[in-house]
Design a protein around this motif. Structure first.
Motif, PDB file in Angstrom:
ATOM      1  N   UNK A   1       0.857  -1.191   0.000  1.00 36.46           N
ATOM      2  CA  UNK A   1       0.000   0.000   0.000  1.00 36.46           C
ATOM      3  C   UNK A   1       0.888   1.234   0.000  1.00 36.46           C
ATOM      4  N   UNK A   2       1.093   1.828  -1.178  1.00 37.78           N
ATOM      5  CA  UNK A   2       2.007   2.958  -1.296  1.00 37.78           C
ATOM      6  C   UNK A   2       1.293   4.162  -1.904  1.00 37.78           C
ATOM      7  N   UNK A   3       1.390   5.264  -1.203  1.00 35.67           N
ATOM      8  CA  UNK A   3       0.904   6.542  -1.729  1.00 35.67           C
ATOM      9  C   UNK A   3       1.624   7.641  -0.957  1.00 35.67           C
ATOM     10  N   UNK A   4       1.556   8.862  -1.484  1.00 35.46           N
ATOM     11  CA  UNK A   4       2.302   9.981  -0.923  1.00 35.46           C
ATOM     12  C   UNK A   4       1.345  11.023  -0.356  1.00 35.46           C
ATOM     13  N   UNK A   5       1.895  11.976   0.399  1.00 32.39           N
ATOM     14  CA  UNK A   5       1.075  13.069   0.927  1.00 32.39           C
ATOM     15  C   UNK A   5       0.423  13.857  -0.203  1.00 32.39           C
ATOM     16  N   UNK A   6       1.124  13.954  -1.333  1.00 39.03           N
ATOM     17  CA  UNK A   6       0.530  14.652  -2.480  1.00 39.03           C
ATOM     18  C   UNK A   6      -0.750  13.957  -2.940  1.00 39.03           C
ATOM     19  N   UNK A   7      -0.751  12.613  -2.904  1.00 35.84           N
ATOM     20  CA  UNK A   7      -1.955  11.869  -3.292  1.00 35.84           C
ATOM     21  C   UNK A   7      -3.109  12.183  -2.332  1.00 35.84           C
ATOM     22  N   UNK A   8      -2.799  12.293  -1.050  1.00 38.23           N
ATOM     23  CA  UNK A   8      -3.839  12.585  -0.066  1.00 38.23           C
ATOM     24  C   UNK A   8      -4.342  14.021  -0.212  1.00 38.23           C
ATOM     25  N   UNK A   9      -3.413  14.953  -0.479  1.00 35.61           N
ATOM     26  CA  UNK A   9      -3.840  16.342  -0.706  1.00 35.61           C
ATOM     27  C   UNK A   9      -4.731  16.422  -1.946  1.00 35.61           C
ATOM     28  N   UNK A  10      -4.351  15.683  -2.980  1.00 39.26           N
ATOM     29  CA  UNK A  10      -5.149  15.664  -4.199  1.00 39.26           C
ATOM     30  C   UNK A  10      -6.529  15.080  -3.929  1.00 39.26           C
ATOM     31  N   UNK A  11      -6.583  13.973  -3.236  1.00 39.17           N
ATOM     32  CA  UNK A  11      -7.856  13.348  -2.893  1.00 39.17           C
ATOM     33  C   UNK A  11      -8.757  14.334  -2.145  1.00 39.17           C
ATOM     34  N   UNK A  12      -8.200  15.057  -1.173  1.00 37.88           N
ATOM     35  CA  UNK A  12      -8.978  16.014  -0.401  1.00 37.88           C
ATOM     36  C   UNK A  12      -9.442  17.180  -1.283  1.00 37.88           C
ATOM     37  N   UNK A  48     -13.026   2.063  -4.811  1.00 36.64           N
ATOM     38  CA  UNK A  48     -13.201   3.376  -5.434  1.00 36.64           C
ATOM     39  C   UNK A  48     -13.511   4.427  -4.376  1.00 36.64           C
ATOM     40  N   UNK A  49     -12.917   5.594  -4.533  1.00 35.45           N
ATOM     41  CA  UNK A  49     -13.164   6.710  -3.623  1.00 35.45           C
ATOM     42  C   UNK A  49     -14.283   7.614  -4.128  1.00 35.45           C
ATOM     43  N   UNK A  50     -14.538   7.594  -5.431  1.00 36.94           N
ATOM     44  CA  UNK A  50     -15.529   8.483  -6.047  1.00 36.94           C
ATOM     45  C   UNK A  50     -16.417   7.701  -7.015  1.00 36.94           C
ATOM     46  N   UNK A  66     -12.637   7.710   4.219  1.00 38.32           N
ATOM     47  CA  UNK A  66     -11.227   8.057   4.001  1.00 38.32           C
ATOM     48  C   UNK A  66     -10.993   9.544   4.213  1.00 38.32           C
ATOM     49  N   UNK A  67     -11.940  10.371   3.758  1.00 37.32           N
ATOM     50  CA  UNK A  67     -11.770  11.821   3.867  1.00 37.32           C
ATOM     51  C   UNK A  67     -11.664  12.249   5.327  1.00 37.32           C
TER      52      UNK A  67
END
Length: 304
Positions: A1-12, A48-50, A66-67
């Motif tokens: 399970x790999x993702x970055x803070x940028x991915x989380x900022x983008x998701x938000x 899926x998140x969306x 997740x949000x």
């Protein structure tokens, strides 16, 4: 399970905007890169998140869950920067504020400007909202601080009395309303109005109050700011419903008349709220105290 803070900022950002391209723009990446990062994040989450539809992108139930965690995570990041920042000179961080138009234009903007000048390493995100929506936004971590008028049934908030303001009708000195000591909204609605933009909390409140008393609102023109509204009133385009604090700051110098409304709802107690369980970083706490200590806002609290 790999993702970055940028991915989380983008998701938000996508969740807030309801649109991938707009979300990508907020975090300064291209839509194609955003699409790749979102797919990678959803793959890492295993769901899926969306959902994608004609209206844009809406969170799934998994996405809503997740949000909540992502918002908590970034609050922790802000607290970390705040705690570490105590070992360096000055305050550092990012604060999010949601407020109604009366609070923003009458009090908050000037205080915020002075605070940011005194603390150059702090930046701010300010959003105008209707008062009714602000408590829930703070509770949902969409804002760190909320300032709104009126009561709320939302639990889990810590309230501070911020300021007392009053809505008034402004008119040119030769207008029939200007000769009155006070008036009611129903009488003012006999005349043309100059209004704030259709999306502003001030206009939405005026529209809703007119509907409650069963009178049509003759909105002759929508302007982009209170300064523009007052300038148009001065020219004789119509009358306007504005906060007294705004009139005192700019309107009386234009020679306008401000007529109080003889209705209890015209007195607006502004409340500042944060979450009861919020572990706010030092710079956010300092900003809250700066807002509460502002002499203009503080001077109104003892008014009847």
């Amino acid at each position: 399970m790999r993702y970055e803070l940028t991915d989380l900022r983008l998701f938000m950002a996508i969740a807030h905007a309801g649109n991938l391209s707009l979300g990508a723009a907020q975090v300064h990446i291209t839509p194609s890169s955003a699409s790749y990062r979102l797919k990678n994040f959803e793959h890492a989450m295993g769901t899926a998140m969306f959902t994608r539809n004609a209206r844009g992108m809406e969170l799934t139930l998994a996405g809503e869950a997740a949000l909540r965690h992502v918002r908590e995570l970034f609050e922790g990041v802000e607290r970390m920067h705040g705690d570490v920042g105590r070992f360096t000179a000055g305050l550092k961080g990012h604060v999010r504020l949601a407020a109604n138009s009366s609070a923003l234009n009458g009090y908050v903007t000037q205080s915020l400007g002075r605070f940011l000048v005194l603390n150059p390493d702090v930046d701010a995100e300010v959003e105008e909202r209707q008062s009714e929506t602000i408590p829930a936004a703070v509770l949902a971590r969409e804002a760190d601080i909320g300032i709104f008028a009126g009561p709320t049934s939302v639990e889990g908030l810590l309230e501070h009395r911020y300021a007392l303001d009053r809505l008034v009708i402004v008119a040119p000195p030769d207008h029939p309303i200007a000769a009155l000591n006070e008036t009611k909204l129903g009488h003012a609605l006999d005349f043309d109005f100059v209004c704030m933009s259709r999306s502003s909390s001030n206009f939405l409140f005026l529209r809703d109050m007119a509907q409650k008393i069963g009178r049509p609102l003759r909105a002759r023109l929508h302007a982009h700011s209170f300064d523009a509204v007052l300038a148009l009133v001065e020219l004789g385009v119509g009358v306007a419903l504005v906060p007294r604090s705004v009139v005192l700051a700019t309107g009386l110098s234009k020679g306008l008349s401000a007529v109080p409304l003889a209705e209890d709802w015209s007195v607006r107690e502004l409340k500042l709220v944060v979450r009861e369980d919020a572990r706010l970083p030092g710079f956010t706490q300092a900003f809250i105290q700066f807002l509460l200590d502002d002499p203009l806002a503080a001077s109104t609290r003892d008014e009847a």
